[in-house]
Design an enzyme around this catalytic site. Structure first.
Site, short mmCIF file in Angstrom:
data_model
loop_
_atom_site.label_atom_id
_atom_site.label_comp_id
_atom_site.label_asym_id
_atom_site.label_seq_id
_atom_site.Cartn_x
_atom_site.Cartn_y
_atom_site.Cartn_z
N SER A 205 40.87 -41.88 -89.61
CA SER A 205 39.42 -42.04 -89.64
C SER A 205 38.71 -40.76 -89.21
O SER A 205 37.49 -40.71 -89.16
CB SER A 205 39.00 -43.20 -88.73
OG SER A 205 39.54 -43.02 -87.44
N ASN B 158 40.87 -49.20 -77.97
CA ASN B 158 40.03 -50.34 -78.36
C ASN B 158 38.72 -50.39 -77.59
O ASN B 158 37.65 -50.62 -78.16
CB ASN B 158 40.81 -51.65 -78.19
CG ASN B 158 42.02 -51.71 -79.13
OD1 ASN B 158 42.12 -50.90 -80.05
ND2 ASN B 158 42.91 -52.65 -78.89
N THR C 37 -3.48 -60.38 -105.01
CA THR C 37 -2.41 -61.37 -104.95
C THR C 37 -1.86 -61.42 -106.37
O THR C 37 -2.61 -61.22 -107.33
CB THR C 37 -2.91 -62.77 -104.54
OG1 THR C 37 -3.86 -63.22 -105.50
CG2 THR C 37 -3.57 -62.76 -103.16
N HIS C 38 -0.58 -61.61 -106.49
CA HIS C 38 0.08 -61.57 -107.81
C HIS C 38 -0.18 -60.24 -108.54
O HIS C 38 -0.15 -60.20 -109.76
CB HIS C 38 -0.39 -62.73 -108.71
CG HIS C 38 -0.43 -64.05 -108.03
ND1 HIS C 38 0.64 -64.93 -108.02
CD2 HIS C 38 -1.41 -64.65 -107.29
CE1 HIS C 38 0.32 -66.01 -107.31
NE2 HIS C 38 -0.92 -65.87 -106.85
N SER D 247 8.05 -32.51 -113.95
CA SER D 247 9.07 -32.86 -114.93
C SER D 247 9.55 -31.58 -115.59
O SER D 247 8.78 -30.66 -115.81
CB SER D 247 8.47 -33.81 -115.97
OG SER D 247 9.22 -33.74 -117.17
N LYS E 179 3.29 -33.85 -115.92
CA LYS E 179 3.69 -34.91 -114.99
C LYS E 179 3.59 -34.50 -113.52
O LYS E 179 3.86 -33.37 -113.16
CB LYS E 179 5.15 -35.33 -115.27
CG LYS E 179 5.35 -36.05 -116.59
CD LYS E 179 4.78 -37.45 -116.61
CE LYS E 179 5.58 -38.43 -115.77
NZ LYS E 179 6.85 -38.80 -116.39
N ASN F 267 5.31 -36.49 -110.41
CA ASN F 267 6.11 -37.68 -110.12
C ASN F 267 6.22 -37.92 -108.61
O ASN F 267 6.41 -36.99 -107.85
CB ASN F 267 7.51 -37.54 -110.73
CG ASN F 267 7.46 -37.52 -112.25
OD1 ASN F 267 6.59 -38.16 -112.85
ND2 ASN F 267 8.37 -36.79 -112.86
N GLU G 256 9.71 -43.00 -104.64
CA GLU G 256 10.74 -43.76 -105.36
C GLU G 256 12.05 -43.82 -104.58
O GLU G 256 12.74 -44.84 -104.56
CB GLU G 256 10.98 -43.14 -106.74
CG GLU G 256 9.77 -43.27 -107.65
CD GLU G 256 9.89 -42.36 -108.86
OE1 GLU G 256 10.37 -42.84 -109.89
OE2 GLU G 256 9.50 -41.18 -108.76
N TYR H 272 40.80 -57.05 -81.38
CA TYR H 272 40.68 -55.91 -82.28
C TYR H 272 41.64 -56.04 -83.46
O TYR H 272 42.79 -56.43 -83.31
CB TYR H 272 40.99 -54.60 -81.52
CG TYR H 272 40.92 -53.36 -82.42
CD1 TYR H 272 39.70 -52.73 -82.64
CD2 TYR H 272 42.04 -52.87 -83.06
CE1 TYR H 272 39.62 -51.62 -83.47
CE2 TYR H 272 41.98 -51.77 -83.90
CZ TYR H 272 40.76 -51.15 -84.10
OH TYR H 272 40.68 -50.06 -84.93
N GLN I 80 37.88 -50.56 -88.08
CA GLN I 80 37.65 -49.13 -88.30
C GLN I 80 36.69 -48.91 -89.48
O GLN I 80 36.08 -47.86 -89.61
CB GLN I 80 38.99 -48.43 -88.56
CG GLN I 80 38.90 -46.96 -88.84
CD GLN I 80 40.25 -46.27 -88.73
OE1 GLN I 80 40.77 -46.07 -87.64
NE2 GLN I 80 40.84 -45.94 -89.86
N LYS J 125 32.29 -47.99 -89.47
CA LYS J 125 31.49 -46.81 -89.13
C LYS J 125 30.72 -46.16 -90.27
O LYS J 125 29.53 -45.87 -90.14
CB LYS J 125 32.40 -45.76 -88.49
CG LYS J 125 32.93 -46.19 -87.15
CD LYS J 125 33.89 -45.17 -86.58
CE LYS J 125 34.77 -45.84 -85.55
NZ LYS J 125 35.56 -46.98 -86.08
N1 ARG Z 1 40.12 -45.30 -85.09
C1 ARG Z 1 40.14 -46.61 -84.54
C2 ARG Z 1 38.85 -47.36 -84.97
O1 ARG Z 1 37.96 -46.76 -85.37
C3 ARG Z 1 40.22 -46.55 -83.06
C4 ARG Z 1 40.82 -47.78 -82.43
C5 ARG Z 1 42.26 -47.86 -82.74
N2 ARG Z 1 42.89 -48.94 -82.05
C6 ARG Z 1 44.09 -49.38 -82.40
N3 ARG Z 1 44.55 -50.37 -81.71
N4 ARG Z 1 44.75 -48.87 -83.39
O2 ARG Z 1 38.79 -48.57 -84.90
#
Ligand code: ARG
Length: 465
Positions: A28, A115, A160-161, A282, A288, A290, A295, A322, A327, A330
């Site tokens: 990650s 964790n 309205t509408h 444009s 134009k 724009n 948008e 966990y 993971q 994110k």
């Molecule tokens: N990179 C992991 C995550 O984002 C960190 C936690 C990993 N924990 C584990 N028990 N493998 O979730």
């Protein structure tokens, strides 16, 4: 199977390293490096607590903190080498710490797990994002209030509408977005309040036998209290879901404003003009202008709603505690943070930038018999007609005006008298759009005085909050 050696952090029982695909799906670091600051901040607080409690020596704690600070500098200057083999930000930092300070680095992870570490890092990141969002919403509110004040008397059609309904003031219309953005801002505050618990110390899932001081760590990291249940702590991502929910709502508001700016800036409406700073040309049609920024703001809910559904779906049905599924929490959150931040900055910029064509707005406000309700109200007030009957008489007036291609205020008095002989000259005072908006003084109504009062109310409330 690759010939690589096993992972230096957790590979004790592994004879060989991961398959290339295993490494690719598992790593990650490419995205969680964004959490380096939070990771280092959390590790420093943890090391200091371990030292203070005598779980590690004071010298080791000091060396760890120093090493972590050096790593932060390396990452910030771009000299740090991130390694995919080390999976994530946590192990990249710890491995470099070992290079810098030797075996003492190995003591940092005492009474901790990735964790609770990742739960902390991510929570800190979302907390910072919420604080930034709150500040940006405050800027946006200030821009809306300035526009509202400048246009307390500017008459425009209310729809309205998307059909002309009744005249309103542009200031009142801006204040509608003030209400939305203020609710978004208060949702940030609610989320910050619930997020205000420190996960560190839950360890892998069950807590730890070391005599740690979770309150000390919580305080060092700016949390009111540690979390109360270790199992929940390492499996909870509510703070991210709440962020995405409020981000989706806020982006929805911005997209509605953006859509209005798109409509208003068409030559057909011509209500507003964005300066060159917020317009694009444009490549083929030289005439134009724009509204690309509007948008793109209108489009952002596509990504942000997607992020919300994505994380809800990742979390759904996960057994405690966990799982590596988490993971996947994110990237979408990071993208939502960036998308909303940009959308809000662009919306604020456009509100400040846009020039109002009061003439065009006023003219459009009179279209479509927008003061018909004012005529009906006149018949109720002056002649004592029940509203339903007044509605009926007004309908006939509209149809007469339509038949002769006139506005309501252009109908001759004798034509109006043919509908009810008691109608007098005074009726013309209510048929104009200015009189119409001035009469809407009920609390929350569009009258210019109300707009000015609301602007003052919000300025004071924002200053005192
Ligand atoms: N990179 C992991 C995550 O984002 C960190 C936690 C990993 N924990 C584990 N028990 N493998 O979730």
């Amino acid at each position: 199977m690759s010939q690589k050696s096993s992972n230096e952090m957790w590979g004790g029982r592994f004879a060989s390293g991961p398959d290339a695909i295993m490494e690719e799906i598992n790593a990650s670091i490419d995205f969680d490096k964004r959490l380096y600051r939070e990771d280092i901040q959390g590790s420093k607080a943890h090391a200091e607590m371990l030292g203070a409690r005598g779980i590690i020596s004071a010298e080791d704690a000091a060396r760890i903190v120093e090493g972590l600070e050096q790593i932060e500098g390396e990452i910030e200057s771009g000299s740090f080498t991130f390694s995919r083999q080390l999976e994530d930000i946590h192990m990249n930092v710890e491995s470099r710490l070992a290079e810098l300070i030797g075996p003492a680095a190995g003591r940092l992870h005492t009474a901790r797990s990735r964790n609770d570490q990742v739960a902390l890092d991510f929570r800190l990141h979302v907390r910072a994002a919420l604080q930034t969002l709150e500040a940006k919403l405050t800027d946006f509110l200030a821009a809306l209030l300035d526009k509202a004040e400048a246009h307390a008397e500017t008459v425009m059609p209310g729809f309205t509408h998307l059909q002309v309904a009744q005249p309103v003031t542009f200031g009142h219309h801006c204040l509608a977005y003030v209400e939305m953005a203020a609710r978004d801002r208060s949702r940030c505050r609610d989320a910050l309040r619930r997020l205000d618990e420190c996960p560190l110390g839950a360890a892998a899932l069950a807590g730890t036998g070391f005599a740690i001081d979770r309150h000390m760590v919580a305080e060092a990291l700016g949390f009111s209290t540690p979390t109360r249940n270790s199992l929940d702590t390492v499996s909870d991502r509510d703070f991210a879901l709440e962020f995405l929910s409020l981000a989706a709502i806020s982006a929805t508001h911005l997209s509605r404003l953006a859509e209005e700016i798109v409509i208003w800036s068409t030559p057909q409406f011509g209500f507003v003009r964005l300066s060159d700073a917020f317009s694009t040309g444009s490549s083929i049609m030289p005439q134009k202008r724009n509204p690309d920024a509007a948008e793109l703001v209108r489009a952002k809910p596509g990504r942000i709603n997607g992020a919300l559904i994505s994380l809800l779906t990742v979390m759904k049905g996960l057994p405690l505690t966990y799982s590596k599924d988490m993971q996947e929490d994110k990237q979408q959150v990071f993208d939502a943070i960036d998308s909303l931040s940009l959308a809000l900055a662009a919306a604020t910029g456009m509100i400040r930038d846009l020039q109002v064509n009061a003439e065009a707005m006023r003219k459009a406000a009179g279209h479509g018999y927008s003061t018909a309700t004012d005529l009906a109200d006149y018949l109720v007030r002056e002649l004592g007609l029940p509203f339903r009957e007044a509605h009926h008489v007004t309908g006939r007036a509209v149809s007469l005006a339509e038949g002769s291609g006139l506005g309501l205020e252009e109908l001759p008095l004798d034509v109006l008298k043919s509908l009810d002989g008691r109608i007098g000259e005074g009726v013309y005072a209510v048929l104009g759009v200015d009189a119409s908006v001035r009469s809407r003084t009920s609390f929350g109504g569009t009258a210019p005085d109300n707009v000015r009062q609301q602007v003052a109310y919000w300025r004071q409330r924002l200053a005192s909050e």
